[in-house]
Design a protein around this motif. Structure first.
Motif: not given
Length: 255
Positions: A21-25, A75-83, A156-161
């Protein structure tokens, strides 16, 4: 050369999932030695001093109260944003031995800035000593880690994105250190957005601190200010709370 195949344990599977999960950061780091003489003196005089992990957790959360960027995740979903999260949520890397195996499991502490320092310290100490099944965060993590790989990747994808879920699963910042094992400049990785690491207290009453952060969230200048503010909070609010908790009794020696 013929070796011996070994099954990946549940605890190592957790770390494998975390690293995936950390590889793309896109992490960037900044380190600095902080002068901590006031908080060190307050801690030395305390009857039951809090651990350094608890002090850094609360101090960072106090800084984040006035610095919303420290409560912001990518966060990536539903589109890239800063939350921006409404409160800080810490993840503390707990090193322990479980079923004879050394491992690291994260403990979640919500809104540590609103907790007493003794309460933050108690949460960390309990995570170090209580059976894994008695710690709610550990049970939640291990339940997810037992899932088959496709379901784990999905959870993990749901929790991360989704921004709202980041605070529930991964927090707004993490604290990790090897100071209890001799120190060293640790540069850990997590899914982000912020991770704080600290070393041992030096003879000149300084402590080396490293902050790693997701560069998509902020830049170096704000983090430089955060380190300055972190030093101030440790030496004021945290030191004051240590002193208020009670000092060691003075031993009277008869003559």
């Amino acid at each position: 050369m013929r070796g011996t195949p070994k099954t990946i344990s549940l605890r190592r599977r957790l770390i494998c999932d975390l690293m995936h999960a950390s590889m793309g950061v896109p992490f960037v780091s900044l380190s600095r030695s902080l002068n901590i003489r006031p908080v060190l003196e307050a801690r030395t005089g305390a009857t039951a001093p809090a651990g350094w992990a608890a002090m850094f957790v609360k101090a960072f959360a106090l800084v984040a109260r006035d610095e919303p960027i420290l409560r912001t995740v990518y966060a990536k979903w539903p589109w890239p944003t800063l939350y921006e999260l409404p409160k800080s949520v810490a993840l503390v890397a707990i090193a322990r031995v479980d079923d004879g195996e050394e491992c690291v499991i994260p403990q979640r502490i919500a809104a540590p800035d609103a907790m007493a320092l003794t309460a933050v310290d108690a949460e960390i100490r309990r995570a170090k000593t209580a059976p894994v099944e008695d710690v709610p965060m550990f049970r939640k993590i291990m339940r997810a880690t037992r899932l088959p790989l496709p379901l784990r990747r999905l959870s993990w994808a749901i929790g991360l994105n989704f921004g709202r879920q980041r605070g529930n699963w991964f927090g707004s910042f993490a604290v990790s250190s090897v100071a209890a094992y001799g120190g060293g400049e640790l540069h850990p990785i997590t899914p982000g957005p912020f991770i704080v690491s600290y070393g041992t207290v030096e003879a000149d009453q300084t402590i080396h601190v490293v902050i790693r952060w997701d560069h998509r969230v902020t830049d170096a200048a704000p983090i430089a200010r955060v380190l300055t503010r972190l030093e101030q909070v440790l030496n004021t609010e945290i030191a004051a709370e240590l002193r208020a908790a009670g000092s060691k009794p003075i031993r009277v020696v008869g003559t």
